[in-house]
Design an enzyme around this catalytic site. Structure first.
Site, PDB file in Angstrom:
ATOM      1  N   GLY B  52       0.805  -1.225   0.000  1.00 51.69           N
ATOM      2  CA  GLY B  52       0.000   0.000   0.000  1.00 51.69           C
ATOM      3  C   GLY B  52       0.834   1.271   0.000  1.00 51.69           C
ATOM      4  O   GLY B  52       0.296   2.360   0.090  1.00 51.69           O
ATOM      5  N   CYS B  53       2.165   1.117  -0.077  1.00 55.18           N
ATOM      6  CA  CYS B  53       3.022   2.302  -0.130  1.00 55.18           C
ATOM      7  C   CYS B  53       3.522   2.490  -1.559  1.00 55.18           C
ATOM      8  O   CYS B  53       3.823   1.524  -2.246  1.00 55.18           O
ATOM      9  CB  CYS B  53       4.222   2.154   0.797  1.00 55.18           C
ATOM     10  SG  CYS B  53       3.767   2.036   2.522  1.00 55.18           S
ATOM     11  N   GLN B  54       3.636   3.757  -1.985  1.00 55.56           N
ATOM     12  CA  GLN B  54       4.132   4.043  -3.327  1.00 55.56           C
ATOM     13  C   GLN B  54       5.606   3.674  -3.456  1.00 55.56           C
ATOM     14  O   GLN B  54       6.042   3.158  -4.467  1.00 55.56           O
ATOM     15  CB  GLN B  54       3.975   5.527  -3.621  1.00 55.56           C
ATOM     16  CG  GLN B  54       2.602   5.883  -4.165  1.00 55.56           C
ATOM     17  CD  GLN B  54       2.647   7.246  -4.818  1.00 55.56           C
ATOM     18  OE1 GLN B  54       3.206   8.181  -4.273  1.00 55.56           O
ATOM     19  NE2 GLN B  54       2.057   7.352  -5.979  1.00 55.56           N
TER      20      GLN B  54
END
Lengths: 411, 143
Positions: B52-54
């Site tokens: 869920g992190c870029q």
């Protein structure tokens, strides 16, 4: 006649984009994200206000004065777009809400009746997701296969490889005129000519090309061409699909509703003529009307002047960036639009983008909706700066100094 | 629990001195990231990546004497700084305290203003992952 950047009075022109005159994070805004969306010219904003203050009415349905007025203006934009892309008739111009919807329309309406198992769709390695996913969706439904034109180290399509992909199984070739990630200008006419030799239908995603270069659908000889208003100094929510009459007439509607019918009964419905067959429901009337002012703005400046100015900015910025230690250009096509994707060795693109924003510089970071390309290049994403007609060399100088400062901090 | 609150208050106070200057805030976040202990190379593996992190964020946790010890790293300097803030707030706390903790400092320091919405979502994913570790340690403790 050679055109130079001196043909633009840049300071007067910038005044027509009030949004540019502001501070962001305490610094004067430098807007270098034009490939995502360009700023809106004052006449477009004025037209939008005028529509909502004076002309607002639904089109093609009423006989009252306001409805007549809005209908007339709406159709004037259609004619203006016809002239802009040199299509032979205005009926070949369909309004959608954007390039994405235009491509989805073709994939759905054309694809559903023209594709079957083992048919082949050719796309390129440098497509935007909007010119990949609609084809994947229709391929899944029909059993058609997707083939991909590879690129060379400069980010140019390898035409010899494209020729090898073409066969009697090829039903459609869809590609971008200019790559949003790399700035590569593709040889659109050559790609269409080769597709025509195997009688494949062609679709050009001209979202990046429309604001930069003259488009002539008759000269290109393509079957479909799609672009968006918001990348050409116009409003959001306006897309254009050009389609060749005989194809548009032969394919089913995209959506059902008002406007797209001739007669409706529970026993059956007959559809309206083109372009209305593909324009179900109330469109973005005010935005379409205002979009004419954007087209007028480009026509008044002229593509040669715009191209010349942007190319000059591209040359200037590329030279300055190349002098920076650790500069890694992503995409070095010989024929390139004013888009520079890059990385700086040892620094993540997201960090660069965030610090640029802190300095009032709007650049893009990430995969730019081209994940298959990024995967192919083996990178997470890039920093992308894209220049427009209102950008200046002074802004590039500020950007380069900002970049030097950020690099010294993050290294 | 008070420890988690106190640490958040300290962060809020530190950021208040930056006078809402975005560049100064980013510089400060990066400095904080540089102070994170070196992340073990052998733990820099896909299963430790926070979803869920870029950008890439590696997060591990160990449990000793009733307290959780988090270790984290990122491939971007700003994200490393952000995750260091969370490590600072939640480290050496009991699983129950981590589970109960309300992470309010991002809102107070207006974090989404200088890191953007997408990164803020990533920050929420990091918090969730840290709480998941706490849930697992609590279950283990009770077993």
């Amino acid at each position: 006649m050679e055109v130079t950047t001196h043909d633009i009075d840049i300071q007067s022109l910038r005044k027509r984009f009030p949004v540019l005159n502001q501070k962001v994070n305490g610094k004067p805004l430098i807007y270098f994200d034009n490939a995502a969306s360009s700023q809106t010219v004052d006449t477009v904003v004025k037209s939008l206000i005028e529509f909502y203050e004076k002309d607002h009415a639904n089109i093609h349905r009423g006989i009252h004065t306001l409805a007549e007025r809005s209908t007339k203006k709406f159709e004037e934009t259609r004619e203006s777009v016809r002239y802009f892309i040199n299509s032979s008739e205005a009926d070949e111009v369909i309004f959608t809400k954007g390039t994405t919807e235009s491509i989805n329309l073709v994939a759905h309406s054309w694809g559903s009746v023209n594709l079957k198992e083992k048919d082949e769709i050719i796309l390129s390695q440098i497509e935007h997701h909007s010119n990949i996913v609609p084809w994947q969706l229709i391929a899944q439904k029909t059993g058609a296969k997707i083939k991909v034109i590879p690129i060379n180290d400069r980010g140019e399509l390898i035409i010899e490889e494209y020729e090898k992909l073409l066969s009697p199984k090829t039903r459609l070739v869809a590609f971008n005129y200019i790559s949003n990630s790399l700035g590569t200008i593709n040889p659109a006419k050559e790609i269409v000519t080769l597709a025509n030799e195997v009688e494949a239908v062609t679709l050009i995603d001209a979202a990046q090309a429309a604001p930069h270069t003259k488009i002539d659908v008759q000269d290109l000889n393509c079957d479909f061409l799609a672009f968006s208003g918001h990348k050409m100094y116009g409003p959001t929510g306006v897309g254009i699909l050009y389609g060749r009459r005989e194809i548009l007439e032969a394919i089913p509607p995209y959506q059902g509703g008002g406007e797209m019918i001739k007669d409706v009964s529970f026993g059956g419905t007959s559809y309206n003529d083109i372009p209305y067959k593909f324009e179900a429901g109330t469109p973005n009337i005010g935005e379409v009307i205002a979009f004419k002012s954007a087209v007028d703005f480009i026509n008044e400046l002229g593509h040669p002047v715009i191209e010349s100015h942007e190319n000059e900015l591209l040359r200037y910025a590329t030279n300055k960036l190349s002098a920076l230690e650790g500069f890694i250009p992503i995409g070095t096509a010989k024929n390139k639009a004013s888009v520079i994707s890059f990385l700086i060795e040892g620094i993540h693109a997201y960090d660069l983008g965030q610090f640029l924003d802190a300095k009032g510089i709007a650049a893009r970071t990430g995969h730019h909706c081209t994940q298959p390309l990024m995967e192919y290049l083996g990178i997470d994403g890039t920093v992308r700066v894209s220049f427009s007609v209102y950008n200046t060399k002074e802004e590039i100088d500020i950007f380069i100094n900002a970049l030097k400062n950020i690099i010294s901090k993050l290294r | 629990m008070n420890q988690i609150k106190d640490r958040q208050e300290a962060i809020i106070e530190e950021f208040s001195m930056l006078d809402s200057n975005m560049e100064m805030a980013l510089n400060y976040i990066i400095e904080l990231g540089e102070e994170l202990p070196v992340f073990p190379e052998e733990e820099r593996v896909d299963e430790n990546i926070v979803k869920g992190c870029q950008s890439k964020v590696w997060l591990t946790a160990s449990f000793t004497d009733g307290h959780i010890l988090y270790k984290a790293d990122s491939n971007t300097a700003i994200t490393r700084g952000l995750v260091s803030l969370l490590v600072r707030v939640l480290n050496q706390s009991s699983p129950q305290d981590v589970i109960n903790a309300e992470i309010y400092f991002p809102k107070h320091i207006e974090m989404d203003r200088f890191i953007g919405t997408q990164r803020s979502n990533g920050f929420a994913s990091m918090t969730k992952q840290m709480k998941m570790y706490a849930v697992a340690f609590l279950a283990k403790q009770g077993a």
